[in-house]
Design a protein around this motif. Structure first.
Motif, PDB file in Angstrom:
ATOM      1  N   ASN A  95      30.384  13.524  15.489  1.00 25.44           N
ATOM      2  CA  ASN A  95      29.877  14.413  16.532  1.00 25.44           C
ATOM      3  C   ASN A  95      28.383  14.639  16.365  1.00 25.44           C
ATOM      4  O   ASN A  95      27.620  14.583  17.324  1.00 25.44           O
ATOM      5  N   PHE A  98      26.392  11.228  16.916  1.00 27.16           N
ATOM      6  CA  PHE A  98      26.541  10.500  18.181  1.00 27.16           C
ATOM      7  C   PHE A  98      25.220  10.317  18.935  1.00 27.16           C
ATOM      8  O   PHE A  98      24.843   9.202  19.286  1.00 27.16           O
ATOM      9  N   GLY A  99      24.529  11.423  19.150  1.00 27.78           N
ATOM     10  CA  GLY A  99      23.283  11.364  19.915  1.00 27.78           C
ATOM     11  C   GLY A  99      22.238  10.486  19.245  1.00 27.78           C
ATOM     12  O   GLY A  99      21.481   9.779  19.907  1.00 27.78           O
ATOM     13  N   THR A 101      22.867   7.962  17.127  1.00 33.44           N
ATOM     14  CA  THR A 101      23.302   6.568  17.214  1.00 33.44           C
ATOM     15  C   THR A 101      22.908   5.987  18.565  1.00 33.44           C
ATOM     16  O   THR A 101      22.386   4.877  18.645  1.00 33.44           O
ATOM     17  N   LEU A 102      23.167   6.772  19.618  1.00 40.36           N
ATOM     18  CA  LEU A 102      22.855   6.290  20.965  1.00 40.36           C
ATOM     19  C   LEU A 102      21.373   5.989  21.112  1.00 40.36           C
ATOM     20  O   LEU A 102      20.974   5.109  21.852  1.00 40.36           O
ATOM     21  N   ARG A 146      24.896  19.657  16.324  1.00 43.30           N
ATOM     22  CA  ARG A 146      24.689  18.514  17.188  1.00 43.30           C
ATOM     23  C   ARG A 146      23.347  18.622  17.913  1.00 43.30           C
ATOM     24  O   ARG A 146      22.676  17.629  18.167  1.00 43.30           O
TER      25      ARG A 146
END
Ligand SMILES: Nc1ncnc2c1ncn2[C@@H]1O[C@H](COP(=O)(O)OP(=O)(O)OP(=O)(O)O)[C@@H](O)[C@H]1O
Ligand SMILES: [Mg+2]
Lengths: 396, 289
Positions: A95, A98-99, A101-102, A146
């Motif tokens: 979680n 995620f941001g 990685t993108l 996050r």
């Protein structure tokens, strides 16, 4: 880090304008709290800043850039939702990552930032868990984490604490304050909890039915509310608002009568409410007196300064303070001069308007008693008929 | 005072037995036809006795052997070929149908576009007519395309018939996924496609499993279309093969029963494999409440 500037921002759904000509200038690094009753357009405003809601009119700047038509992911913002909106099928680690990685952040950097955020938010031991296996407070922290790992220039929070119990809310509130101190990131924070607003904000923006009422530091909002809406919205128990009629006195002063009040202002007092110089008739006739519960002073009946009499219904001793609930009364005046004579000519005590008073526990007040009250002139606010505050004490 | 705590909250006496008294006969009634088919299959190629007792009088796997070993004149293994046909057609139908239905359902669930309502209603309308109605037009289409007797033709037809149902089911599921999760991802930097692939699809595993199972079973069990489009024995799917054991002149009940049992095995296996996903609740914990 960035300044967020909203100029004449509008949001309309069909014919319904839910945000109207909103102007806000959030300084770089500022913590701005948006408050207002449910449905006043706070979330809509925040979502427009996030890019989740199209802006109907006006310009939105983040940093130097006009971002009206920029996709959310390119606005360099992070948002924490009331519902947390975690990715249920990913572990806490995923979680958080995620941001990053993108955005193609190198793996080593992701690892470092996630670990850092996890440490800061006390999530280290939960990194391999899925959100379903976390408590509400922990999920909330993941949601914050996050946002933090992304190192955005603006944080957007939409009632992030409203799903937590009272104790956790206090704890997380402190954590958010600490976070802001440490990161110094610009924050737009929506809440309808005024304690959160008062304690966290550099400035509070009060909205009502899509219109910004006032945007000022918490103390300013509290002490000098721009209008009656802000006056009653901030502060608990709410400010007493007592409609009165102003009668000019020969010496330039005025007498405010009504709602059980009989307040005499000297000319110097009056001048403070009219810094532009008195218009022809002095104070406007229809006014509302605003007094915070703690700004009443209990005086003796014979005191010449008595502004009102209060019939006490209930007292609530809370230890450090006592709340007194009752009603202002019209005392019987001498025959012929009875200011408060009812239309029927009666001169008996008449209950006029509800009133709340906060006093030191030492002040002897008990249920059923009648107390004489005086309003500290430094704390007496006057609102015009349209609800806006007249300048008043301490005002330039 | 220490009262004797009840050891169990379960009802006792008649109350406990009453449900069983009802359920046991119902279960037997439901299972009877299945048991009878098993009996037929195990009775060997000898023929059918008229006994209603669902227990086989003799155990013989001859029928299974015959069905599985079924070959054509040239010695080509027909059963293997037909099983392969069924598997390929069903799997292809599922994959094609579900991928298209997922994308369509996501579009319907999340985007406003002209024709959205009409499209949805049109999908619904196709479900209101019995499939047989489309038999002739489909036959003509498939013939014109030169896809009679081919797995591709059957796959195309099957997919088009399952897509509307799958789309509606999946759209219904997507509608329940909290929008904030996607918005979160949007802010996190995901594109719509990434959101679809990395958030929506994993979260929809239960719904996709159900619809996939539906598609697979629909294709696997379909008989009328297959019987119409397929004429070469080597192109048959299993239902057509089963039907062939019940000829006009001789009816080979034991072979029919054995082939039916064999044909139902893959579906049962699939059910078993997917059962974990058939239970929902995967989004638990994502959003509060
Ligand atoms: N899609 C929509 N169509 C029409 N009206 C909408 C839509 N979304 C929101 N509104 C209206 O906009 C107004 C503002 O909503 P918003 O969610 O911003 O309120 P809020 O201040 O965040 O309230 P709360 O404190 O309850 O979260 C509400 O009156 C709501 O009914
Ligand atoms: Mg809201």
């Amino acid at each position: 880090m960035a300044r967020v500037l909203l100029t004449d921002i509008e949001k309309a759904y069909g014919d319904v304008r839910v945000v109207r000509r909103l102007n806000l200038d959030v300084a770089d690094g500022e913590f701005l709290v948006l408050v207002g009753a449910s449905g006043c357009g706070k979330s809509t405003t925040l979502r427009m800043v996030a890019g989740l809601e199209a802006i109907s009119a006006g310009d939105l700047f983040i940093g130097e850039r006009r971002v009206n038509d920029v996709a959310p992911r390119d606005r360099d913002i992070a948002m924490v939702f009331q519902s947390y909106a975690l990715y249920p099928h990913m572990t806490v680690y995923q979680n958080l990552a995620f941001g990053l990685t993108l955005r193609g952040v190198p793996a080593a950097e992701i690892e470092k930032r996630v670990q850092e955020a996890a440490k800061m938010l006390g999530l280290v031991e939960y990194l391999q868990r899925k959100p379903a296996a976390l408590s509400g407070g922990q999920r909330q922290r993941v949601a914050m984490g996050r946002a933090v790992v992304r190192q955005p220039s603006v944080f957007l929070f939409d009632e992030p604490l409203s799903n937590l119990d009272a104790k956790l809310r206090v704890q997380m509130r402190l954590e958010i304050a600490r976070l802001h101190k440490r990161l110094g990131t610009t924050i737009l924070y929506v809440t309808h909890d005024q304690v959160e607003a008062m304690t966290l904000a550099d400035r509070i923006a009060v909205m009502h039915e899509g219109v910004l009422q006032q945007c000022a530091p918490p103390q300013e909002i509290y002490n000098r509310p721009a209008n009656t809406y802000v006056a009653t919205f901030i502060g608990s128990p709410a400010m007493n608002l007592l409609p009165v009629v102003a009668q000019p006195l020969p010496d330039g002063g005025a007498r405010l009568v009504g709602s059980g009040l009989n307040v005499t202002l000297n000319s110097a007092d009056v001048a403070r409410y009219l810094p532009e110089g008195p218009p022809a008739g002095g104070l406007p006739e229809q006014l509302t007196v605003g007094v915070r519960p703690q700004d009443w002073r209990v005086v003796s009946d014979s005191d010449p300064q008595v502004d009102a009499l209060m019939a006490v219904d209930v007292t609530e001793p809370l230890g450090a303070e006592t709340f007194v609930f009752g009603e202002l009364e019209l005392p019987a005046g001498p025959p012929g001069q009875d200011l408060y004579a009812g239309r029927d000519g009666s001169t008996r005590h008449r209950r006029e308007s509800a009133c709340i008073l906060r006093c030191e526990p030492a002040v002897p007040v008990s249920d059923g008693q009648r107390v004489a009250l005086h309003i500290d002139r430094e704390r007496l606010l006057l609102f015009a008929a349209d609800g806006t505050r007249l300048a008043g004490p301490g005002h330039p | 005072m220490s009262a004797q705590a009840p050891t169990s909250l379960a009802p006792t006496g008649l109350k406990a037995w009453l449900p069983h008294l009802l359920m046991v006969p119902v279960t037997i009634l439901t299972l009877y036809p299945v048991l009878y088919v098993i009996k037929l299959a195990l009775s060997g190629t000898a023929g059918v006795t008229s006994s209603a007792w669902p227990w086989p009088e003799q155990f013989s796997l001859d029928a299974f052997r015959t069905v599985i070993g079924h070959s054509d004149a040239q010695g080509g293994w027909l059963f293997g070929r037909q099983l392969f046909n069924s598997l390929v057609v069903s799997a292809a139908t599922t994959v094609l149908g579900i991928s298209l239905a997922c994308a369509a359902a996501y579009g319907f669930a999340r985007f406003e576009f002209p024709g959205r309502r009409v499209g949805l209603l049109a999908f619904l309308a196709t479900q209101m007519f019995p499939g047989i109605l489309t038999l002739i037009p489909l036959y003509v289409l498939i013939q014109k395309l030169g896809l009679l007797d081919s797995m591709l033709g059957l796959t195309l037809v099957y997919s088009t018939t399952t897509i509307p149902f799958c789309t509606w089911t999946l759209k219904g599921y997507f509608d329940t996924l909290p929008k904030e999760i996607e918005e979160s991802a949007l802010i996190d930097g995901a594109t719509r496609l990434q959101i679809f692939l990395r958030i929506i699809l994993p979260l929809s595993a239960p719904a996709i499993a159900v619809t996939a199972l539906f598609s697979f079973m629909a294709a696997w069990n379909e008989f009328v279309l297959a019987y119409t489009f397929l004429s070469r024995e080597a192109a048959y799917t299993l239902p057509v093969m089963i039907r062939n054991y019940v000829g006009e002149k001789d009816v080979q009940w034991s072979l029919f029963a054995a082939s039916s049992l064999i044909a139902s095995l893959p579906v049962m296996a699939l059910f078993y494999a997917l059962q974990k996903h058939l239970v929902g609740g995967l989004t638990a914990g994502g959003v509060k409440g």
